[in-house]
Design an enzyme around this catalytic site. Structure first.
Site, PDB file in Angstrom:
ATOM      1  CG  LEU A 167      -3.819  -2.318  -1.450  1.00  0.00           C
ATOM      2  CD1 LEU A 167      -4.042  -2.822  -0.197  1.00  0.00           C
ATOM      3  CD2 LEU A 167      -4.910  -2.620  -2.464  1.00  0.00           C
ATOM      4  CG  HIS A 183      -2.835   8.124   0.658  1.00  0.00           C
ATOM      5  ND1 HIS A 183      -2.620   7.402  -0.599  1.00  0.00           N
ATOM      6  CD2 HIS A 183      -2.061   7.829   1.436  1.00  0.00           C
ATOM      7  CE1 HIS A 183      -1.643   6.764  -0.432  1.00  0.00           C
ATOM      8  NE2 HIS A 183      -1.076   6.951   0.783  1.00  0.00           N
ATOM      9  CG  ASP A 198      -0.096  -0.256   2.665  1.00  0.00           C
ATOM     10  OD1 ASP A 198       0.008   1.222   3.176  1.00  0.00           O
ATOM     11  OD2 ASP A 198       0.243  -1.052   2.969  1.00  0.00           O
ATOM     12  CB  SER A 199       0.974   4.316   0.675  1.00  0.00           C
ATOM     13  OG  SER A 199       1.373   5.583   0.700  1.00  0.00           O
ATOM     14  CB  ALA A 200       5.788   3.928   0.410  1.00  0.00           C
TER      15      ALA A 200
END
Length: 314
Positions: free
Chosen positions: A174, A272, A146-148
């Site tokens: 994600l 986010h 997810d994200s980074a």
């Protein structure tokens, strides 16, 4: 239209991150806060944890009851390459593993600024190679983040392809961070469209910490700039309200043009990291169920012999 639960979550996040945007706490303070908040997480029922040491890197198996041993999920957590840990994402990994019926290996990769690029990517590669060394076939591995961690997942695929190594069966991002450049006009949208969350967390500075001496546009730092041919099937989830959304859309279009089997799922009006709040937000549970459906389809599309070889005990 986002759910009432999500609207409440957005209000809470706005109230919580407003002071962060004003006072800019030190990174060490934010790390402690993330770890403290992690103490309140609850694991799904019948999901079991086992600590693992991978050549000095802390990791853990997250094993749902009844999950077959041969297929695994390698999970790379988010946190802007500077925050997060096994603790912060344990509940998310647990429910994802349970919904997908996969044994998940989560790793505590090294963080910037103490360990800039390529430390996180090297650790992801180490974990992937470790799984292969444990007897897991590449076509029985699903990588997600997810994200980074989603950006790191995509960078891992690019690194594996360039090294001529076997690709995993598929990968899931994600809300992946695909472009660390984040030009000033884009950052100005943060306060308006992300309720100050990303601005409060100084995401632009984090990208610079991670890239260190490399240009932010380097493909292994910002996968949207990479050559995307030869990648395995991808599932990408993003909200149309996220400041990262435009870059994710650009990545998805580029991957499709390169012949990558990619499924892009766009959710309406969500913040986010909405996946982290799966116990509270119905859209998060819906998104994770769609990840599970994607993983089942990946295995269904494989030849019958792909999963025949059992994995060694880990």
């Amino acid at each position: 239209m986002p759910s009432t639960q999500h609207l409440l979550l957005k209000q809470l996040l706005t109230a919580a991150t407003g002071p962060l945007a004003k006072y800019r706490p030190r990174l060490a303070t934010m790390r402690l806060a993330v770890e403290a908040l992690s103490l309140g997480q609850l694991m799904p029922w019948n999901v079991f944890l086992t600590d693992v040491n991978i050549e000095g890197m802390a990791a853990e198996w997250v094993r749902p009851a009844g999950a077959p041993p041969e297929r695994v999920l390698l999970y790379l957590h988010g946190g802007g390459y500077v925050l997060g840990s096994l603790n912060s994402h344990r509940s998310l990994v647990g429910t994802l593993a349970q919904r997908c019926q996969l044994n998940a290996l989560a790793i505590n990769y090294r963080k910037a600024p103490e360990y800039p690029f390529p430390a996180a990517l090297d650790d992801a590669l180490l974990a992937y190679q470790w799984l292969l060394g444990q007897g897991h076939l590449a076509q029985n591995i699903l990588v997600a983040g997810d994200s980074a961690g989603g950006g790191l997942t995509l960078a891992l695929l690019l690194a594996l392809r360039e090294a001529g190594q076997h690709m995993p069966a598929a990968a899931v991002g994600l809300s992946p961070w695909t472009d660390l450049v984040l030009p000033a006009p884009l950052l100005r949208r943060v306060a308006r469209e992300e309720s100050q969350v990303l601005e409060a967390l100084e995401i632009h500075n984090w990208g610079t910490m991670y890239a260190h001496h490399l240009p932010l546009a380097h493909p292994l730092v910002s996968p949207v700039n990479g050559e995307l041919h030869g990648l395995p099937p991808l599932l990408i989830q993003i909200s149309d309200a996220e400041v990262l959304g435009d870059d994710v859309m650009r990545f998805a279009a580029k991957a499709q043009a390169a012949g990558v089997p990619i499924t892009l799922q766009v959710f309406e009006g969500l913040v986010h990291w909405w996946h982290l709040f799966w116990r509270f937000v119905p859209e998060a549970r819906q998104a994770l169920d769609q990840v599970a459906a994607f993983s089942r389809q990946v295995w269904a599309d494989q030849p019958p012999t792909a999963g025949a070889q059992p994995a060694a005990a880990a």
